[in-house]
Design a protein around this motif. Structure first.
Motif, PDB file in Angstrom:
ATOM      1  N   UNK A   1      13.879 -12.149  27.346  1.00  0.00           N
ATOM      2  CA  UNK A   1      13.592 -13.333  26.552  1.00  0.00           C
ATOM      3  C   UNK A   1      13.987 -13.147  25.089  1.00  0.00           C
ATOM      4  N   UNK A   2      13.989 -11.900  24.608  1.00  0.00           N
ATOM      5  CA  UNK A   2      14.457 -11.691  23.243  1.00  0.00           C
ATOM      6  C   UNK A   2      15.738 -10.881  23.331  1.00  0.00           C
ATOM      7  N   UNK A   3      16.532 -10.951  22.284  1.00  0.00           N
ATOM      8  CA  UNK A   3      17.743 -10.130  22.260  1.00  0.00           C
ATOM      9  C   UNK A   3      17.370  -8.698  21.953  1.00  0.00           C
ATOM     10  N   UNK A   4      18.153  -7.771  22.491  1.00  0.00           N
ATOM     11  CA  UNK A   4      17.921  -6.364  22.170  1.00  0.00           C
ATOM     12  C   UNK A   4      19.077  -5.905  21.297  1.00  0.00           C
ATOM     13  N   UNK A   5      18.771  -5.354  20.149  1.00  0.00           N
ATOM     14  CA  UNK A   5      19.804  -4.873  19.245  1.00  0.00           C
ATOM     15  C   UNK A   5      19.838  -3.344  19.263  1.00  0.00           C
ATOM     16  N   UNK A   6      21.031  -2.793  19.436  1.00  0.00           N
ATOM     17  CA  UNK A   6      21.202  -1.349  19.373  1.00  0.00           C
ATOM     18  C   UNK A   6      21.596  -0.998  17.936  1.00  0.00           C
ATOM     19  N   UNK A   7      21.220   0.194  17.501  1.00  0.00           N
ATOM     20  CA  UNK A   7      21.557   0.608  16.140  1.00  0.00           C
ATOM     21  C   UNK A   7      22.298   1.935  16.144  1.00  0.00           C
TER      22      UNK A   7
ATOM     23  N   UNK B   1       0.827  -1.201   0.000  1.00  0.00           N
ATOM     24  CA  UNK B   1       0.000   0.000   0.000  1.00  0.00           C
ATOM     25  C   UNK B   1       0.855   1.242   0.000  1.00  0.00           C
ATOM     26  N   UNK B   2       0.171   2.370   0.143  1.00  0.00           N
ATOM     27  CA  UNK B   2       0.855   3.650   0.072  1.00  0.00           C
ATOM     28  C   UNK B   2       0.201   4.585   1.082  1.00  0.00           C
ATOM     29  N   UNK B   3       1.006   5.161   1.926  1.00  0.00           N
ATOM     30  CA  UNK B   3       0.493   5.977   3.035  1.00  0.00           C
ATOM     31  C   UNK B   3       1.253   7.298   3.055  1.00  0.00           C
ATOM     32  N   UNK B   4       0.591   8.350   3.482  1.00  0.00           N
ATOM     33  CA  UNK B   4       1.306   9.626   3.582  1.00  0.00           C
ATOM     34  C   UNK B   4       2.491   9.466   4.525  1.00  0.00           C
ATOM     35  N   UNK B   5       2.224   8.860   5.689  1.00  0.00           N
ATOM     36  CA  UNK B   5       3.249   8.720   6.719  1.00  0.00           C
ATOM     37  C   UNK B   5       3.326   7.277   7.191  1.00  0.00           C
ATOM     38  N   UNK B   6       4.521   6.767   7.324  1.00  0.00           N
ATOM     39  CA  UNK B   6       4.720   5.424   7.887  1.00  0.00           C
ATOM     40  C   UNK B   6       5.484   5.577   9.202  1.00  0.00           C
ATOM     41  N   UNK B   7       4.963   4.947  10.242  1.00  0.00           N
ATOM     42  CA  UNK B   7       5.580   5.069  11.568  1.00  0.00           C
ATOM     43  C   UNK B   7       5.934   3.678  12.097  1.00  0.00           C
ATOM     44  N   UNK B   8       7.079   3.566  12.703  1.00  0.00           N
ATOM     45  CA  UNK B   8       7.484   2.269  13.268  1.00  0.00           C
ATOM     46  C   UNK B   8       8.264   2.550  14.562  1.00  0.00           C
ATOM     47  N   UNK B   9       7.565   2.411  15.673  1.00  0.00           N
ATOM     48  CA  UNK B   9       8.171   2.759  16.963  1.00  0.00           C
ATOM     49  C   UNK B   9       8.605   1.535  17.758  1.00  0.00           C
ATOM     50  N   UNK B  10       9.837   1.564  18.204  1.00  0.00           N
ATOM     51  CA  UNK B  10      10.375   0.569  19.130  1.00  0.00           C
ATOM     52  C   UNK B  10      10.258  -0.874  18.628  1.00  0.00           C
ATOM     53  N   UNK B  11      10.415  -1.058  17.337  1.00  0.00           N
ATOM     54  CA  UNK B  11      10.377  -2.402  16.748  1.00  0.00           C
ATOM     55  C   UNK B  11      11.789  -2.842  16.357  1.00  0.00           C
ATOM     56  N   UNK B  12      12.594  -1.885  15.863  1.00  0.00           N
ATOM     57  CA  UNK B  12      13.923  -2.237  15.342  1.00  0.00           C
ATOM     58  C   UNK B  12      14.833  -2.831  16.414  1.00  0.00           C
ATOM     59  N   UNK B  13      14.535  -2.566  17.669  1.00  0.00           N
ATOM     60  CA  UNK B  13      15.348  -3.117  18.763  1.00  0.00           C
ATOM     61  C   UNK B  13      15.361  -4.658  18.733  1.00  0.00           C
ATOM     62  N   UNK B  14      14.380  -5.242  18.072  1.00  0.00           N
ATOM     63  CA  UNK B  14      14.293  -6.707  18.015  1.00  0.00           C
ATOM     64  C   UNK B  14      15.069  -7.312  16.847  1.00  0.00           C
ATOM     65  N   UNK B  15      15.685  -6.461  16.006  1.00  0.00           N
ATOM     66  CA  UNK B  15      16.331  -6.968  14.797  1.00  0.00           C
ATOM     67  C   UNK B  15      17.766  -6.460  14.642  1.00  0.00           C
ATOM     68  N   UNK B  16      18.641  -7.311  14.095  1.00  0.00           N
ATOM     69  CA  UNK B  16      20.028  -6.894  13.862  1.00  0.00           C
ATOM     70  C   UNK B  16      20.120  -5.907  12.705  1.00  0.00           C
ATOM     71  N   UNK B  17      21.273  -5.288  12.589  1.00  0.00           N
ATOM     72  CA  UNK B  17      21.507  -4.203  11.628  1.00  0.00           C
ATOM     73  C   UNK B  17      21.091  -4.523  10.180  1.00  0.00           C
ATOM     74  N   UNK B  18      21.526  -5.684   9.666  1.00  0.00           N
ATOM     75  CA  UNK B  18      21.231  -5.966   8.251  1.00  0.00           C
ATOM     76  C   UNK B  18      19.732  -6.126   8.033  1.00  0.00           C
ATOM     77  N   UNK B  19      19.082  -6.727   9.010  1.00  0.00           N
ATOM     78  CA  UNK B  19      17.636  -6.914   8.913  1.00  0.00           C
ATOM     79  C   UNK B  19      16.921  -5.565   9.014  1.00  0.00           C
ATOM     80  N   UNK B  20      17.424  -4.710   9.895  1.00  0.00           N
ATOM     81  CA  UNK B  20      16.825  -3.383  10.076  1.00  0.00           C
ATOM     82  C   UNK B  20      16.886  -2.593   8.766  1.00  0.00           C
ATOM     83  N   UNK B  21      17.991  -2.722   8.044  1.00  0.00           N
ATOM     84  CA  UNK B  21      18.144  -1.996   6.781  1.00  0.00           C
ATOM     85  C   UNK B  21      17.046  -2.410   5.800  1.00  0.00           C
ATOM     86  N   UNK B  22      16.826  -3.710   5.737  1.00  0.00           N
ATOM     87  CA  UNK B  22      15.782  -4.241   4.845  1.00  0.00           C
ATOM     88  C   UNK B  22      14.403  -3.720   5.257  1.00  0.00           C
TER      89      UNK B  22
END
Ligand code: SAM
Length: 226
Positions: A183-189, A122-143
């Motif tokens: 329980x999950x790893x926390x990834x810093x970016x 889809x297509x949205x004026x604004x896309x927001x993603x809060x406090x999700x990237x902490x669950x993923x490593x750098x390469x995954x975050x880029x994707x």
């Protein structure tokens, strides 16, 4: 650990112990001191984003995608402020809880769906993603950021735990004290890496903020299309 593992672990966590923990943190019932600190920090992040969007005075009817919406902490007030919010989360349990909370508030939207953000379209004026990237490593975050950017007509707002010396140290010390909450790893970016990804997808940073309490750290970036 490979990327597929990360995602399965995150999904399972937010459908089980993580659901119980975060539903409480993102609620208003009694919690322990650490959880209360995280609740207050997270609320500051939500309030910052709300204040940015309200300051623009164009929220009515604005289409917003809230990717990894959790229990709707941001989606619900945004919908109440007049935005058209499409909220989704990988965890059925979080989405179920969000739907219940919206009934309590009585707002007509957002729409909530169970969906992995990488499969969002889809297509949205604004896309927001809060406090999700902490669950993923750098390469995954880029994707993930690139995909979210492709859905955004004008703007993307992200938050992540920044990789600073102090936080890296805290994380290292923290790992000596394993507890139920880890329980999950926390990834810093690294902020420079996130900015680079945004720029390579045609965005430039406009507003930024840092929420910092004792146990909660979140760097928020708003980037618009160049
Ligand atoms: N964004 C919400 C907020 O700030 O209130 C929730 C933040 S919570 C720490 C992280 C959320 O991201 C969880 O609800 C989790 O299920 C969701 N999540 C994790 N990985 C995801 C993915 N790949 N796609 C969609 N949601 C995801």
């Amino acid at each position: 650990m490979n990327v597929a593992d990360d995602k399965t672990i995150v999904k399972d966590y937010f459908n089980s112990t993580g659901f119980d923990r975060w539903r409480r943190i993102y609620g208003d019932g009694e919690v322990n001191k650490v959880q209360l600190d995280i609740r207050n920090g997270h609320q500051q992040t939500v309030d910052t984003v709300l204040s940015w969007l309200k300051a623009d005075s164009n929220l009515a009817g604005l289409s917003i995608c809230d990717a990894g919406c959790g229990v709707g902490s941001l989606s619900i007030p945004l919908a109440e402020a007049g935005a058209k919010v499409y909220a989704s989360d990988i965890s059925e349990k979080m989405v179920e809880e969000a739907k219940q909370r919206v009934q309590t508030v009585g707002a007509e939207n957002p729409t909530f769906a169970v969906q992995d953000l990488e499969n969002l379209s889809g297509s949205y004026h604004t896309v927001i993603c809060l406090d999700v990237l902490i669950h993923y490593p750098q390469d995954k975050a880029a994707e993930m950021i690139s995909h979210l950017g492709s859905l955004a007509q004008s703007r993307i707002i992200l938050s992540f735990a920044p990789k600073t010396f102090a936080l890296s140290l805290l994380k290292k010390i923290g790992s000596f004290f394993p507890g139920a909450s880890k329980t999950t790893r926390a990834y810093l970016h690294r902020e420079a890496d996130v900015v680079k990804i945004l720029e390579s997808n045609g965005f430039s940073v406009q507003r930024q903020n840092m929420t910092k309490t004792r146990f909660y750290f979140s760097r928020i970036l708003e980037a618009t299309r160049k």
